[in-house]
Design an enzyme around this catalytic site. Structure first.
Site, PDB file in Angstrom:
ATOM      1  N   LYS A  22       0.838  -1.215   0.000  1.00  0.00           N
ATOM      2  CA  LYS A  22       0.000   0.000   0.000  1.00  0.00           C
ATOM      3  C   LYS A  22       0.867   1.258   0.000  1.00  0.00           C
ATOM      4  CE  LYS A  22      -1.675   1.778   3.981  1.00  0.00           C
ATOM      5  NZ  LYS A  22      -1.443   3.237   4.120  1.00  0.00           N
ATOM      6  N   ASN A  23       1.885   1.275   0.866  1.00  0.00           N
ATOM      7  CA  ASN A  23       2.678   2.494   1.033  1.00  0.00           C
ATOM      8  C   ASN A  23       3.599   2.771  -0.143  1.00  0.00           C
ATOM      9  OD1 ASN A  23       1.418   2.921   3.407  1.00  0.00           O
ATOM     10  ND2 ASN A  23       3.200   2.557   4.727  1.00  0.00           N
ATOM     11  N   CYS A 116      -4.548  13.004  12.946  1.00  0.00           N
ATOM     12  CA  CYS A 116      -5.173  11.698  12.798  1.00  0.00           C
ATOM     13  C   CYS A 116      -5.002  10.987  14.119  1.00  0.00           C
ATOM     14  CB  CYS A 116      -4.576  10.920  11.638  1.00  0.00           C
ATOM     15  SG  CYS A 116      -2.971  10.272  12.004  1.00  0.00           S
ATOM     16  N   ARG A 121       0.986  14.791  13.181  1.00  0.00           N
ATOM     17  CA  ARG A 121       1.518  14.563  11.839  1.00  0.00           C
ATOM     18  C   ARG A 121       1.520  15.804  10.942  1.00  0.00           C
ATOM     19  NH1 ARG A 121      -0.707   8.785   9.839  1.00  0.00           N
ATOM     20  NH2 ARG A 121       1.229   8.721   8.681  1.00  0.00           N
ATOM     21  N   ASP A 306       4.856   0.818  12.021  1.00  0.00           N
ATOM     22  CA  ASP A 306       3.653   0.176  11.489  1.00  0.00           C
ATOM     23  C   ASP A 306       3.498  -1.276  11.939  1.00  0.00           C
ATOM     24  OD1 ASP A 306       2.925   2.497  10.276  1.00  0.00           O
ATOM     25  OD2 ASP A 306       3.322   1.845   8.220  1.00  0.00           O
ATOM     26  N   ARG A 399      -8.670  -0.265   5.068  1.00  0.00           N
ATOM     27  CA  ARG A 399      -7.859   0.721   4.358  1.00  0.00           C
ATOM     28  C   ARG A 399      -6.537   0.108   3.909  1.00  0.00           C
ATOM     29  NH1 ARG A 399      -6.235   5.578   7.619  1.00  0.00           N
ATOM     30  NH2 ARG A 399      -4.968   5.674   5.769  1.00  0.00           N
TER      31      ARG A 399
HETATM   32  C1  UD1 Z   1       4.553   6.970   6.321  1.00  0.00           C
HETATM   33  C2  UD1 Z   1       3.683   5.760   6.151  1.00  0.00           C
HETATM   34  C3  UD1 Z   1       3.139   5.301   7.485  1.00  0.00           C
HETATM   35  C4  UD1 Z   1       4.268   5.101   8.472  1.00  0.00           C
HETATM   36  C5  UD1 Z   1       5.180   6.325   8.534  1.00  0.00           C
HETATM   37  C6  UD1 Z   1       6.432   6.111   9.381  1.00  0.00           C
HETATM   38  C7  UD1 Z   1       2.728   5.989   3.944  1.00  0.00           C
HETATM   39  C8  UD1 Z   1       1.514   6.253   3.107  1.00  0.00           C
HETATM   40  N1  UD1 Z   1       2.576   6.081   5.263  1.00  0.00           N
HETATM   41  O1  UD1 Z   1       3.748   8.014   6.846  1.00  0.00           O
HETATM   42  O2  UD1 Z   1       2.434   4.084   7.290  1.00  0.00           O
HETATM   43  O3  UD1 Z   1       3.735   4.876   9.769  1.00  0.00           O
HETATM   44  O4  UD1 Z   1       5.612   6.671   7.209  1.00  0.00           O
HETATM   45  O5  UD1 Z   1       7.157   5.024   8.930  1.00  0.00           O
HETATM   46  O6  UD1 Z   1       3.776   5.661   3.430  1.00  0.00           O
HETATM   47  N2  UD1 Z   1       6.871  14.797  10.393  1.00  0.00           N
HETATM   48  C9  UD1 Z   1       6.902  16.148  10.678  1.00  0.00           C
HETATM   49  N3  UD1 Z   1       6.757  17.038   9.643  1.00  0.00           N
HETATM   50  C10 UD1 Z   1       6.561  16.636   8.358  1.00  0.00           C
HETATM   51  C11 UD1 Z   1       6.519  15.247   8.077  1.00  0.00           C
HETATM   52  C12 UD1 Z   1       6.682  14.352   9.118  1.00  0.00           C
HETATM   53  O7  UD1 Z   1       7.069  16.544  11.822  1.00  0.00           O
HETATM   54  O8  UD1 Z   1       6.427  17.490   7.474  1.00  0.00           O
HETATM   55  C13 UD1 Z   1       7.034  13.814  11.497  1.00  0.00           C
HETATM   56  C14 UD1 Z   1       5.790  12.993  11.747  1.00  0.00           C
HETATM   57  O9  UD1 Z   1       4.876  13.660  12.581  1.00  0.00           O
HETATM   58  C15 UD1 Z   1       6.370  11.749  12.383  1.00  0.00           C
HETATM   59  C16 UD1 Z   1       7.710  11.577  11.649  1.00  0.00           C
HETATM   60  O10 UD1 Z   1       8.011  12.853  11.093  1.00  0.00           O
HETATM   61  O11 UD1 Z   1       6.632  11.964  13.736  1.00  0.00           O
HETATM   62  C17 UD1 Z   1       7.697  10.551  10.530  1.00  0.00           C
HETATM   63  O12 UD1 Z   1       6.602  10.800   9.671  1.00  0.00           O
HETATM   64  P1  UD1 Z   1       6.604  10.402   8.132  1.00  0.00           P
HETATM   65  O13 UD1 Z   1       7.748   9.496   7.866  1.00  0.00           O
HETATM   66  O14 UD1 Z   1       6.496  11.635   7.312  1.00  0.00           O
HETATM   67  O15 UD1 Z   1       5.248   9.576   8.016  1.00  0.00           O
HETATM   68  P2  UD1 Z   1       4.245   9.524   6.802  1.00  0.00           P
HETATM   69  O16 UD1 Z   1       4.985   9.732   5.518  1.00  0.00           O
HETATM   70  O17 UD1 Z   1       3.073  10.356   7.085  1.00  0.00           O
END
Ligand code: UD1
Length: 428
Positions: A22-23, A116, A121, A306, A399
């Site tokens: 999915k990711n 969420c 996030r 995850d 999902r």
């Molecule tokens: C992706 C995955 C999700 C997984 C996560 C961490 C997808 C669709 N989803 O989510 O399943 O749990 O990686 O492995 O691939 N952060 C910030 N600012 C930003 C972006 C991120 O502070 O602009 C923080 C987030 O709050 C979190 C950390 O960085 O604490 C990691 O988040 P991130 O790797 O971006 O997660 P997702 O890409 O949303």
């Protein structure tokens, strides 16, 4: 609203074939917006989130065929540049449309994803990346509005933390930017490398994907391509953990063992016999109860957040005490109170650490899914519990996990989906 009824207590045993990731499918579907010719994507899992992404692409004006298996996306022209709140709020990965829209059309409006269940996030790192490539960004009425009327220009970006979505979004923006982009402290998740492979097949020039420094040399345009989505490592690990918790014996086919090293190591520490081949992983507990294992989530190649809920559920029935520490998201322990309803002994220390005292047996109870991965933590608990567990709100699970009843059923689990038409199991 559908529910899942599980009568646990029997070991999982047998074989299953893992779905596409999915990711990886979500960013790759978004990346199809970058190509002027059709992009054909294979091994796409049939999931609610994939359907949402396909709907978003159509809303923007893309032509699509299929919602799973083979999906083809053609983006010769775009009608709109706005991803609406109604769709984005159901799936945070919608924000990944921003990079491709900005790169190819110089404009994008995407609703802020909002909070969420697992934490706030934010998307500040995504925006910092786009700004470094010259985009003008404003936040207005709950939407991020980005413009690059003369096109993006390559730049150097150092992320404050390893962000999967941020790295993917910036990578998709950089492939059509003028000149060279360097992404430092890039996330190293295998799904990012899969996205990069797809972009390279379209004609992008990328090096260093899968490491923490990614270099991109922008090209003026991208072609269509044919790409097969990698195996879902989270689904693979989830079924292996479920097998370990139930003292079972399972072989997962179509897997990529190299993407699961931290999880497999933890399963070996838990007492599992683990064997791997080029595209399969076999786990056998030889009927033994798992041993408790400490874990701390970390960006790849560390233990994935995850799979934290699933592993914590296994620890709940393991021999001994364990500490499970979540370092990626600030409130990702909502499954703890639900597992307690099955009789698990878990104490939270703040919102980062759960101390789990393994119990010999759990007992079935009604529980509620709170987010996607936590919901499978409850499945793991239910499979290891005696009697019936009914899991409510399984739309979270739908999902991200394909054909759950069928896959668990093939491993001998007693699982039944309860619907409005069939709200309870027929009397035995
Ligand atoms: C992706 C995955 C999700 C997984 C996560 C961490 C997808 C669709 N989803 O989510 O399943 O749990 O990686 O492995 O691939 N952060 C910030 N600012 C930003 C972006 C991120 O502070 O602009 C923080 C987030 O709050 C979190 C950390 O960085 O604490 C990691 O988040 P991130 O790797 O971006 O997660 P997702 O890409 O949303």
């Amino acid at each position: 609203m559908d529910k899942l009824s599980i009568i646990g207590g029997a070991p999982l045993s047998g074989e299953l074939t893992v779905s596409g990731a999915k990711n990886s499918a979500l960013p790759i579907l978004a990346s199809a917006l970058l190509a002027a010719q059709p992009v054909r994507i294979r091994n796409v899992p049939r999931l609610k989130d994939v359907a949402t992404m396909v709907r978003l692409l159509r809303t923007l004006g893309a032509e699509t065929q299929g919602e799973g298996g083979v999906v083809q996306v053609s983006c010769a022209d775009m009608r709109r540049f706005r991803a609406p709140y109604e769709l984005v709020k159901t799936m945070r990965a919608s924000f990944l449309l921003m990079g491709p829209l900005l790169a190819r059309w110089g404009r994008a409006e995407v609703s802020l994803p909002g909070g969420c269940a697992i934490g706030s996030r934010p998307v500040d790192q995504h925006l910092k990346g786009f700004a470094a490539l010259g985009a003008e960004i404003a936040i207005d009425g709950g939407y991020v509005k980005a413009r690059a009327p003369n096109g993006l220009v390559g730049g150097r970006v150092t992320f404050d933390m390893a962000t999967v979505g941020g790295t993917e979004n910036l990578l998709m923006a950089a492939v059509l930017a003028k000149g060279r982009t360097v992404i430092e402290n890039a996330a190293r998740e295998p799904e990012i490398a899969d996205l990069a492979q797809c972009l390279i097949a379209m004609g992008a020039r990328i090096a260093g994907h899968g490491t923490s420094i990614i270099e991109v040399e922008g090209v003026p345009a991208l072609d269509g391509c044919d790409h097969r989505i990698m195996a879902d490592r989270v689904e693979t690990g989830t079924y292996l953990i479920a097998a370990a918790a139930s003292r079972g014996d399972v072989r997962v086919r179509g897997a990529q063992p190299s993407t699961l090293e931290a999880v497999l190591q933890s399963l070996v520490t838990a007492g599992a016999d683990v064997e791997t081949g080029a595209d399969w992983i076999a786990l056998d507990m030889r009927g033994r109860r798992p041993l408790a294992v400490d874990l701390e989530t970390a960006p790849y190649p560390g233990f994935p957040t995850d799979m934290q809920a699933q592993f914590l559920a296994m620890n709940a029935v393991a021999e001994g005490e364990s500490r499970v520490t979540e370092t990626i998201f600030e409130s990702r322990f909502m499954h703890v109170n639900e597992l307690a309803r099955l009789g698990a002994q878990i104490a939270l220390e703040g919102n980062r650490t759960a101390v789990v005292r393994g119990v010999a047996a759990l007992r079935g109870a009604p529980v509620m899914a709170t987010d996607l991965r936590a919901s499978f933590g409850l499945v793991v608990g239910a499979l290891a519990a005696r009697g019936e567990t009914v899991i409510d709100r399984i739309y979270h699970m739908d999902r991200g996990y394909e054909r759950i009843e069928e896959k668990l059923g093939a491993l001998g689990a007693d699982v039944m989906r309860l619907t409005a038409a069939r709200p309870a199991r027929p009397p035995a």
